[in-house]
Motif scaffolding. Structure first.
Motif, PDB file in Angstrom:
ATOM      1  N   GLU A  74     -11.272   0.230   1.810  1.00  0.00           N
ATOM      2  CA  GLU A  74     -10.314  -0.775   2.054  1.00  0.00           C
ATOM      3  C   GLU A  74      -9.054   0.130   2.564  1.00  0.00           C
ATOM      4  O   GLU A  74      -8.174  -0.402   3.568  1.00  0.00           O
ATOM      5  N   THR A  75      -8.779   0.958   1.734  1.00  0.00           N
ATOM      6  CA  THR A  75      -7.589   1.691   1.560  1.00  0.00           C
ATOM      7  C   THR A  75      -7.422   2.503   3.112  1.00  0.00           C
ATOM      8  O   THR A  75      -6.518   2.509   3.914  1.00  0.00           O
ATOM      9  N   ILE A  76      -8.538   3.193   3.420  1.00  0.00           N
ATOM     10  CA  ILE A  76      -8.527   4.011   4.727  1.00  0.00           C
ATOM     11  C   ILE A  76      -8.425   3.108   6.087  1.00  0.00           C
ATOM     12  O   ILE A  76      -7.568   3.185   6.817  1.00  0.00           O
ATOM     13  N   LEU A 122       0.937  -1.156   0.084  1.00  0.00           N
ATOM     14  CA  LEU A 122      -0.129  -0.071   0.033  1.00  0.00           C
ATOM     15  C   LEU A 122       0.708   1.294  -0.024  1.00  0.00           C
ATOM     16  O   LEU A 122       0.674   2.236  -0.660  1.00  0.00           O
ATOM     17  N   LEU A 123       1.938   1.226   0.978  1.00  0.00           N
ATOM     18  CA  LEU A 123       2.818   2.457   0.806  1.00  0.00           C
ATOM     19  C   LEU A 123       3.597   2.508  -0.501  1.00  0.00           C
ATOM     20  O   LEU A 123       3.682   3.722  -0.902  1.00  0.00           O
ATOM     21  N   ARG A 124       3.970   1.462  -1.007  1.00  0.00           N
ATOM     22  CA  ARG A 124       4.682   1.542  -2.245  1.00  0.00           C
ATOM     23  C   ARG A 124       4.021   2.089  -3.269  1.00  0.00           C
ATOM     24  O   ARG A 124       4.234   3.019  -4.168  1.00  0.00           O
ATOM     25  N   THR A 128      -5.157   3.399  -8.857  1.00  0.00           N
ATOM     26  CA  THR A 128      -4.610   2.435  -8.005  1.00  0.00           C
ATOM     27  C   THR A 128      -5.234   0.968  -8.211  1.00  0.00           C
ATOM     28  O   THR A 128      -4.544   0.098  -7.890  1.00  0.00           O
ATOM     29  N   GLY A 129      -6.463   1.064  -8.360  1.00  0.00           N
ATOM     30  CA  GLY A 129      -7.202  -0.189  -8.152  1.00  0.00           C
ATOM     31  C   GLY A 129      -7.697  -0.552  -6.800  1.00  0.00           C
ATOM     32  O   GLY A 129      -8.160  -1.589  -6.703  1.00  0.00           O
ATOM     33  N   ARG A 130      -7.403   0.539  -5.952  1.00  0.00           N
ATOM     34  CA  ARG A 130      -7.757   0.042  -4.715  1.00  0.00           C
ATOM     35  C   ARG A 130      -9.067   0.755  -4.057  1.00  0.00           C
ATOM     36  O   ARG A 130      -9.070   1.894  -4.368  1.00  0.00           O
TER      37      ARG A 130
END
Length: 138
Positions: free
Chosen positions: A109-111, A25-27, A103-105
């Motif tokens: 889910e990301t938060i 996620l960070l990358r 990002t496709g994210r």
């Protein structure tokens, strides 16, 4: 801007702090800078970089370090995290509402994942809350 020398006790490998999905996620977030996300020199300085161009270079270095499980200083971890937070949330500077597209994210889910990362990095970042010690004066 030349970085200050790092104390060996200050360095932490990504795998010692985060799960592989959290590192990814960070990358991915760092990769948004220079793509859809653009920082001004002022924003880059507020995040602890010399300017926007040095931020792009250092984000590339951070991406490589995360991929290679190379140790980062607490200052670098703080800059990785704030860069991720802004690129995810800000529609003015970051990917913002386009995050899911670029990002496709999924946003939700990301938060959730970002909150987990924030908690896991808490002890490493303790000296940097409020922006403390992000800046190197020369």
């Amino acid at each position: 801007m030349e970085e200050r020398p790092r104390a060996s006790t200050d360095l932490r490998r990504p795998s010692s702090l985060l799960d592989p999905a959290e590192v990814e996620l960070l990358r991915r977030a760092l990769g948004e800078w220079g793509g859809p996300a653009r920082a001004s020199d002022d924003l880059a300085r507020a995040m602890g970089f010399a300017d926007a161009s040095s931020m792009l270079r250092e984000c590339d270095v951070f991406e490589d370090a995360l991929r290679e499980d190379a140790p980062l200083s607490s200052r670098d971890w703080a800059r990785v995290l704030v860069s991720t937070e802004i690129v995810f949330a800000s529609d003015l500077y970051g990917s913002g509402t386009e995050w899911q597209t670029t990002t496709g994210r999924d946003d939700a889910e990301t938060i959730r994942a970002l909150r987990v990362v924030q908690r896991k990095l808490g002890s490493v970042l303790s000296g940097h809350y409020g922006g403390a010690a992000l800046f190197v004066t020369e």
